[in-house]
Design a protein around this motif. Structure first.
Motif, PDB file in Angstrom:
ATOM      1  N   VAL A   1       0.835  -1.204   0.000  1.00 15.75           N
ATOM      2  CA  VAL A   1       0.000   0.000   0.000  1.00 15.75           C
ATOM      3  C   VAL A   1       0.869   1.253   0.000  1.00 15.75           C
ATOM      4  O   VAL A   1       0.590   2.227  -0.721  1.00 15.75           O
ATOM      5  CB  VAL A   1      -0.941  -0.016   1.220  1.00 15.75           C
ATOM      6  N   THR A   2       1.936   1.236   0.784  1.00 20.81           N
ATOM      7  CA  THR A   2       2.825   2.402   0.860  1.00 20.81           C
ATOM      8  C   THR A   2       3.537   2.645  -0.466  1.00 20.81           C
ATOM      9  O   THR A   2       3.623   3.789  -0.949  1.00 20.81           O
ATOM     10  CB  THR A   2       3.852   2.198   1.987  1.00 20.81           C
ATOM     11  N   LEU A   3       4.049   1.595  -1.080  1.00 18.20           N
ATOM     12  CA  LEU A   3       4.712   1.739  -2.377  1.00 18.20           C
ATOM     13  C   LEU A   3       3.743   2.230  -3.449  1.00 18.20           C
ATOM     14  O   LEU A   3       4.101   3.051  -4.304  1.00 18.20           O
ATOM     15  CB  LEU A   3       5.328   0.402  -2.793  1.00 18.20           C
ATOM     16  N   THR A   4       2.517   1.737  -3.417  1.00 17.01           N
ATOM     17  CA  THR A   4       1.514   2.196  -4.387  1.00 17.01           C
ATOM     18  C   THR A   4       1.214   3.677  -4.182  1.00 17.01           C
ATOM     19  O   THR A   4       1.022   4.422  -5.156  1.00 17.01           O
ATOM     20  CB  THR A   4       0.231   1.366  -4.254  1.00 17.01           C
ATOM     21  N   SER A   5       1.172   4.124  -2.938  1.00 20.85           N
ATOM     22  CA  SER A   5       0.947   5.546  -2.657  1.00 20.85           C
ATOM     23  C   SER A   5       2.056   6.405  -3.248  1.00 20.85           C
ATOM     24  O   SER A   5       1.800   7.474  -3.829  1.00 20.85           O
ATOM     25  CB  SER A   5       0.858   5.765  -1.143  1.00 20.85           C
ATOM     26  N   ILE A   6       3.294   5.946  -3.113  1.00 15.92           N
ATOM     27  CA  ILE A   6       4.423   6.687  -3.679  1.00 15.92           C
ATOM     28  C   ILE A   6       4.324   6.724  -5.209  1.00 15.92           C
ATOM     29  O   ILE A   6       4.568   7.764  -5.843  1.00 15.92           O
ATOM     30  CB  ILE A   6       5.754   6.059  -3.232  1.00 15.92           C
ATOM     31  N   ALA A   7       3.942   5.595  -5.815  1.00 18.23           N
ATOM     32  CA  ALA A   7       3.832   5.533  -7.279  1.00 18.23           C
ATOM     33  C   ALA A   7       2.776   6.497  -7.796  1.00 18.23           C
ATOM     34  O   ALA A   7       2.953   7.140  -8.843  1.00 18.23           O
ATOM     35  CB  ALA A   7       3.503   4.101  -7.709  1.00 18.23           C
ATOM     36  N   ILE A   8       1.670   6.630  -7.072  1.00 28.29           N
ATOM     37  CA  ILE A   8       0.607   7.546  -7.491  1.00 28.29           C
ATOM     38  C   ILE A   8       1.065   9.000  -7.409  1.00 28.29           C
ATOM     39  O   ILE A   8       0.659   9.849  -8.213  1.00 28.29           O
ATOM     40  CB  ILE A   8      -0.651   7.320  -6.630  1.00 28.29           C
ATOM     41  N   ALA A   9       1.930   9.293  -6.437  1.00 31.71           N
ATOM     42  CA  ALA A   9       2.382  10.674  -6.240  1.00 31.71           C
ATOM     43  C   ALA A   9       3.436  11.113  -7.252  1.00 31.71           C
ATOM     44  O   ALA A   9       3.742  12.309  -7.343  1.00 31.71           O
ATOM     45  CB  ALA A   9       2.937  10.830  -4.823  1.00 31.71           C
ATOM     46  N   LEU A  10       4.007  10.192  -8.012  1.00 30.86           N
ATOM     47  CA  LEU A  10       5.052  10.561  -8.968  1.00 30.86           C
ATOM     48  C   LEU A  10       4.465  11.392 -10.106  1.00 30.86           C
ATOM     49  O   LEU A  10       3.371  11.104 -10.594  1.00 30.86           O
ATOM     50  CB  LEU A  10       5.718   9.303  -9.531  1.00 30.86           C
ATOM     51  N   PRO A  11       5.195  12.415 -10.563  1.00 30.46           N
ATOM     52  CA  PRO A  11       4.672  13.286 -11.632  1.00 30.46           C
ATOM     53  C   PRO A  11       4.851  12.670 -13.015  1.00 30.46           C
ATOM     54  O   PRO A  11       5.716  11.811 -13.239  1.00 30.46           O
ATOM     55  CB  PRO A  11       5.518  14.557 -11.486  1.00 30.46           C
ATOM     56  N   ASN A  12       3.995  13.115 -13.939  1.00 27.37           N
ATOM     57  CA  ASN A  12       4.101  12.789 -15.363  1.00 27.37           C
ATOM     58  C   ASN A  12       4.083  11.279 -15.642  1.00 27.37           C
ATOM     59  O   ASN A  12       4.812  10.784 -16.502  1.00 27.37           O
ATOM     60  CB  ASN A  12       5.387  13.394 -15.952  1.00 27.37           C
ATOM     61  N   ILE A  13       3.275  10.563 -14.877  1.00 31.05           N
ATOM     62  CA  ILE A  13       3.105   9.130 -15.114  1.00 31.05           C
ATOM     63  C   ILE A  13       1.784   8.925 -15.850  1.00 31.05           C
ATOM     64  O   ILE A  13       0.765   9.540 -15.521  1.00 31.05           O
ATOM     65  CB  ILE A  13       3.116   8.335 -13.793  1.00 31.05           C
ATOM     66  N   ASN A  14       1.818   8.057 -16.839  1.00 29.36           N
ATOM     67  CA  ASN A  14       0.616   7.759 -17.618  1.00 29.36           C
ATOM     68  C   ASN A  14      -0.514   7.304 -16.692  1.00 29.36           C
ATOM     69  O   ASN A  14      -0.338   6.393 -15.879  1.00 29.36           O
ATOM     70  CB  ASN A  14       0.939   6.655 -18.641  1.00 29.36           C
ATOM     71  N   SER A  15      -1.667   7.939 -16.799  1.00 28.46           N
ATOM     72  CA  SER A  15      -2.808   7.605 -15.930  1.00 28.46           C
ATOM     73  C   SER A  15      -3.257   6.163 -16.129  1.00 28.46           C
ATOM     74  O   SER A  15      -3.740   5.512 -15.197  1.00 28.46           O
ATOM     75  CB  SER A  15      -3.976   8.555 -16.212  1.00 28.46           C
ATOM     76  N   CYS A  16      -3.086   5.641 -17.339  1.00 34.64           N
ATOM     77  CA  CYS A  16      -3.473   4.252 -17.609  1.00 34.64           C
ATOM     78  C   CYS A  16      -2.575   3.287 -16.833  1.00 34.64           C
ATOM     79  O   CYS A  16      -3.045   2.276 -16.305  1.00 34.64           O
ATOM     80  CB  CYS A  16      -3.392   3.975 -19.097  1.00 34.64           C
ATOM     81  N   SER A  17      -1.289   3.631 -16.726  1.00 38.24           N
ATOM     82  CA  SER A  17      -0.356   2.784 -15.969  1.00 38.24           C
ATOM     83  C   SER A  17      -0.715   2.772 -14.491  1.00 38.24           C
ATOM     84  O   SER A  17      -0.686   1.722 -13.833  1.00 38.24           O
ATOM     85  CB  SER A  17       1.080   3.277 -16.160  1.00 38.24           C
ATOM     86  N   ILE A  18      -1.053   3.952 -13.969  1.00 38.65           N
ATOM     87  CA  ILE A  18      -1.457   4.040 -12.562  1.00 38.65           C
ATOM     88  C   ILE A  18      -2.747   3.256 -12.331  1.00 38.65           C
ATOM     89  O   ILE A  18      -2.902   2.554 -11.319  1.00 38.65           O
ATOM     90  CB  ILE A  18      -1.630   5.513 -12.154  1.00 38.65           C
ATOM     91  N   LYS A  19      -3.672   3.357 -13.270  1.00 42.27           N
ATOM     92  CA  LYS A  19      -4.946   2.652 -13.147  1.00 42.27           C
ATOM     93  C   LYS A  19      -4.726   1.140 -13.114  1.00 42.27           C
ATOM     94  O   LYS A  19      -5.321   0.433 -12.278  1.00 42.27           O
ATOM     95  CB  LYS A  19      -5.849   3.037 -14.315  1.00 42.27           C
ATOM     96  N   HIS A  20      -3.872   0.627 -13.998  1.00 42.68           N
ATOM     97  CA  HIS A  20      -3.602  -0.817 -14.025  1.00 42.68           C
ATOM     98  C   HIS A  20      -2.880  -1.263 -12.756  1.00 42.68           C
ATOM     99  O   HIS A  20      -3.158  -2.356 -12.229  1.00 42.68           O
ATOM    100  CB  HIS A  20      -2.764  -1.172 -15.249  1.00 42.68           C
ATOM    101  N   LEU A  21      -1.960  -0.430 -12.264  1.00 43.54           N
ATOM    102  CA  LEU A  21      -1.248  -0.772 -11.033  1.00 43.54           C
ATOM    103  C   LEU A  21      -2.213  -0.863  -9.854  1.00 43.54           C
ATOM    104  O   LEU A  21      -2.178  -1.831  -9.074  1.00 43.54           O
ATOM    105  CB  LEU A  21      -0.159   0.259 -10.746  1.00 43.54           C
ATOM    106  N   MET A  22      -3.099   0.127  -9.724  1.00 45.58           N
ATOM    107  CA  MET A  22      -4.049   0.124  -8.613  1.00 45.58           C
ATOM    108  C   MET A  22      -5.013  -1.053  -8.718  1.00 45.58           C
ATOM    109  O   MET A  22      -5.379  -1.661  -7.701  1.00 45.58           O
ATOM    110  CB  MET A  22      -4.821   1.444  -8.577  1.00 45.58           C
ATOM    111  N   ALA A  23      -5.420  -1.387  -9.942  1.00 48.33           N
ATOM    112  CA  ALA A  23      -6.318  -2.534 -10.117  1.00 48.33           C
ATOM    113  C   ALA A  23      -5.628  -3.833  -9.713  1.00 48.33           C
ATOM    114  O   ALA A  23      -6.223  -4.691  -9.051  1.00 48.33           O
ATOM    115  CB  ALA A  23      -6.792  -2.606 -11.564  1.00 48.33           C
ATOM    116  N   GLY A  24      -4.347  -3.980 -10.105  1.00 43.95           N
ATOM    117  CA  GLY A  24      -3.611  -5.179  -9.726  1.00 43.95           C
ATOM    118  C   GLY A  24      -3.387  -5.278  -8.234  1.00 43.95           C
ATOM    119  O   GLY A  24      -3.519  -6.356  -7.633  1.00 43.95           O
ATOM    120  N   VAL A  25      -3.044  -4.142  -7.606  1.00 44.50           N
ATOM    121  CA  VAL A  25      -2.839  -4.132  -6.154  1.00 44.50           C
ATOM    122  C   VAL A  25      -4.148  -4.421  -5.426  1.00 44.50           C
ATOM    123  O   VAL A  25      -4.183  -5.176  -4.441  1.00 44.50           O
ATOM    124  CB  VAL A  25      -2.253  -2.775  -5.713  1.00 44.50           C
ATOM    125  N   ASN A  26      -5.238  -3.853  -5.914  1.00 45.95           N
ATOM    126  CA  ASN A  26      -6.533  -4.072  -5.272  1.00 45.95           C
ATOM    127  C   ASN A  26      -6.924  -5.547  -5.329  1.00 45.95           C
ATOM    128  O   ASN A  26      -7.441  -6.101  -4.347  1.00 45.95           O
ATOM    129  CB  ASN A  26      -7.598  -3.218  -5.966  1.00 45.95           C
TER     130      ASN A  26
END
Length: 753
Positions: free
Chosen positions: A502-527
């Protein structure tokens, strides 16, 4: 004058009856609640093909008995005039509803503890006796003046059902104890067979599936609700319940089809228009509630009479099995502990107890005998119908001879290739003839659930796990939290699997200029992954607070993109570099921890970091992880946003992959640790998890695992300690051979070769 008197000082009785129509609505609502609960049980039984209809929504407990008491108010109303035919029918439907409730909810006795059974049966007995006494008074006073024969029949059935229910409850503890012993013996046998099966060439999924088929057969056939539902007394209760519903139906047909055969009084009930609503809802409740008892009765006849139309094919067994009277016999042998000094009085009390228990044993024997007679009579009447059904079915099959032969040969070859599960059917004395029936009816249940679960496999999680690094020993387990980071306190909280993810995912979401689709897939996989991480962590009882902290943090991250009070989405849009964002998160976490230390002067009284508040545990995790990434920031060239995001994603994948290597053990433990009342659902859930994670198990089975025993593999800190030891010695992670050698074969789990 008071409100209860008119201007002449006479008691105003009409004023008192004004609320009765609204009370009628209250009665109808309670009856409707009973109907909905019993209908839900019927739907659940048909949907899951449990035609013995376990009581899941409508059981005998304080809540249901309170609702039933409200629903049958008309039966105990002694002085309200009920002149019309519908009024009299409503009285009868209220009485029939009690029989329906008792017949419908009998299997629920299997879910209760001994004290619950005693208190619920006493409460039900008081209710039934009160209803019978009140109906007798109304028959004497003339409040009930028609359908008296129907009332007499239903009261008799009600009393018999109460006696059957009460004496059947005495056998529940004995049945549970007997089946628990048989399950333990069969479980040990199954474990030995599973260990031998590891020497075969079958895949891990096939081994698990075979083991689950055995566990399911044992758990299902030993389920207390199923055992009571297939018992002879439950069959008799179904017949009696069906008879009470038929009695109500007969009265209603006579009333509506032959109204001139009755002479009703003139006038109107004080309940007025609400009587029609009460009669409608109670009739529906009786009709819906009779489905389950009637189906139990019919299936018992169908299973007990395999040879249609022949009396000799129906086994006549009037033997009294020992488990029916075992508890009463044990009570006879136990001394009567009463504080009486006189030896003569103690002897009289002891003799009275023995005579009373002898009477109870005789009643129990009579109930079992009567139930078997009812079953035999039912078989005699229904065998002709069953014979006609089989004859028509065979006649229709003649028109498709080719299909029938091919289907028969196909089914025979299919059954011959399947496991022989007859040894795993747990049955009571006198149920030998049901073993084959229970095996055939339930042998494909595990396949059904696994196939159903395969349709909803966690595709995002599978893609995420493909990024893990097994060749490097799941290196992300050490990379996310460096041992070089100084601790915020003298003691460090142990790691659970979920909180770092959960902590690593929070850091990944806070990173700038990351493709929203990549963040969406990461959160779906973590969930999706956290669902299974939770199952693994359920095997650890000492990390509850840390797990709760992970769940609280993930709730904010998933729904609002917030880590505690930090808006991650806003932070990513501020134009800061990844290093600056990590420093912001680290400082925020450190401030939370320091505020906690300042506000808790007696921090030394908290003897373990496990007792820290959830917010502090989350802050400690964020501080250590962000500081660990900062330590290697320049050496690993994390200046590029995408590179840091990829590195964090791989760390998350390694952690999840290492955690999910414990899924196999979770499935095995799930089949053994639950109580006898919950074991059937536990095995079903384990089969469902196996179906959803079959691809994950195949993926992880190809990876080399460390040389840890099963208890160690469930703990992240054990993996980290092994990695740290290997790093200090310059060794590579252990091979699968060392892993298999380190495992203890006596552990209760299914090993993967």
């Amino acid at each position: 004058m008071g409100l209860g008197c008119n201007v002449d000082g006479v008691l105003n009785e009409a004023k008192f009856s004004e609320p009765l129509p609204w009370i009628g609505i209250y009665i109808a609502a309670a009856s409707l609640a009973c109907a909905i609960a019993m209908a839900a049980d019927a739907i659940h039984g048909f949907r899951h093909w449990k035609l013995w209809f376990p009581c899941r929504f409508f059981t005998i407990n304080a809540t249901s008995l309170t609702i039933v008491t409200v629903a049958i108010k008309l039966s105990v109303d002694l002085n309200t005039p009920m002149p019309r035919g519908q009024d009299q029918l409503a009285k009868l439907s209220s009485t029939a509803l009690i029989c329906t409730v008792m017949g419908n909810s009998k299997p629920s006795l299997g879910t209760m503890e001994n004290n619950e059974i005693f208190t619920n049966i006493i409460a039900l007995g008081i209710l039934v006796i009160t209803v019978i006494v009140n109906i007798c008074i109304q028959l004497g006073t003339g409040v009930i003046y028609v359908f008296w024969m129907e009332h007499a029949i239903i009261m008799f059935l009600m009393l018999v059902l109460l006696v059957v229910l009460s004496f059947s409850s005495l056998t529940v503890p004995t049945i549970k104890h007997y089946l628990e012993l048989k399950y333990k013996k069969k479980y040990e046998m199954t474990q030995k067979e599973c260990l031998k099966s590891n020497e075969t060439d079958k895949t891990v999924e096939e081994k698990l599936k075979e083991a689950l088929m055995k566990y399911w057969m044992m758990a299902h056939t030993s389920s207390p609700q199923f055992v009571i539902g297939r018992s002879v007394t439950c069959t008799a209760s179904g017949a009696l319940c069906l008879l009470s519903a038929a009695t109500l139906a007969e009265a209603m047909l006579r009333f509506y089809l032959m109204p001139r055969s009755f002479e009703f009084c003139k006038g109107e009930s004080d309940y007025k228009w609400s009587i029609k609503l009460v009669l409608l809802t109670q009739t529906v409740a009786v009709g819906v509630g009779t489905i389950a008892p009637a189906m139990r009765w019919f299936l018992a006849i169908n299973f007990r009479c395999p040879t249609r139309g022949r009396e000799k094919g129906c086994r006549r067994d009037y033997k009294l099995e020992r488990y029916w009277i075992k508890r009463l016999v044990e009570m006879k042998q136990c001394p009567l502990n009463i504080p009486i000094q006189s030896r003569r009085c103690r002897r009289i009390a002891h003799d009275a107890k023995i005579k009373f228990l002898n009477l109870c044993i005789g009643i129990q024997a009579g109930i079992v005998f009567m139930s078997k007679v009812i079953r035999l009579i039912s078989i005699y009447f229904m065998s002709v119908i069953l014979f006609c059904y089989d004859h028509c079915k065979d006649y229709l099959m003649k028109f498709t001879p080719e299909n029938s032969t091919t289907n028969d040969s196909g089914s025979e070859s299919l059954h011959s290739s399947k496991l022989d599960l007859g040894r795993y059917v747990l049955h009571l004395e006198g149920e030998d003839s049901l073993v084959d029936v229970m095996m055939k009816e339930n042998r494909d249940a595990t396949d059904y659930w696994t196939q159903k679960a395969k349709k909803t496999q966690p595709k995002h999680l599978i893609k995420l796990l493909e990024l893990s690094r097994p060749s490097e020993g799941f290196k992300g387990l050490t990379e996310f939290d460096s041992f070089k980071v100084p601790s915020l306190d003298t003691e460090e909280a142990p790691n659970c699997w979920a909180l770092p993810v959960v902590t690593l995912t929070s850091i990944a979401i806070a990173l700038p200029n990351i493709n929203s689709c990549s963040i969406k897939h990461l959160m779906a996989g973590v969930n999706e992954g956290l669902m299974y991480v939770r199952h693994v962590e359920d095997m650890q009882g000492n990390l509850i607070n840390v797990r709760n902290a992970a769940e609280v943090v993930w709730l904010g991250v998933e729904l609002y993109h917030r880590w505690l009070d930090v808006d991650l989405r806003k932070l990513s849009l501020q134009g800061k570099s990844p290093k600056e964002i990590l420093e912001v998160l680290s400082d925020s976490a450190k401030n939370i921890f320091m505020e906690f230390k300042k506000s808790n002067v007696n921090l030394c009284l908290i003897d373990s970091p496990l007792k820290w508040p959830m917010k502090v545990l989350a802050a400690n995790s964020m501080y250590r992880i962000s500081q660990s990434i900062l330590l290697d920031y320049e050496s690993r060239k994390y200046e590029m946003n995408e590179r840091l995001f990829e590195a964090i994603t791989v760390m998350i994948s390694d952690i999840l992959a290492a955690c999910l290597t414990n899924l196999q053990r979770f499935i095995s433990v799930k089949c053994s640790t639950s109580s006898i009342e919950e074991r059937e659902e536990s095995v079903r859930f384990a089969a469902y998890v196996l179906g959803k994670t079959e691809k994950i198990l195949k993926l992880l089975h190809k990876k080399s695992l460390p040389g840890l025993n099963p208890d160690q593999m469930a703990l992240m800190d054990e993996w980290r300690s092994l990695h740290r030891l290997n790093s200090s010695e310059g060794d590579t992670p252990s091979s699968p051979e060392s892993e298999s050698a380190s495992r203890n074969p006596s552990e209760v789990y299914l090993t993967i070769d």
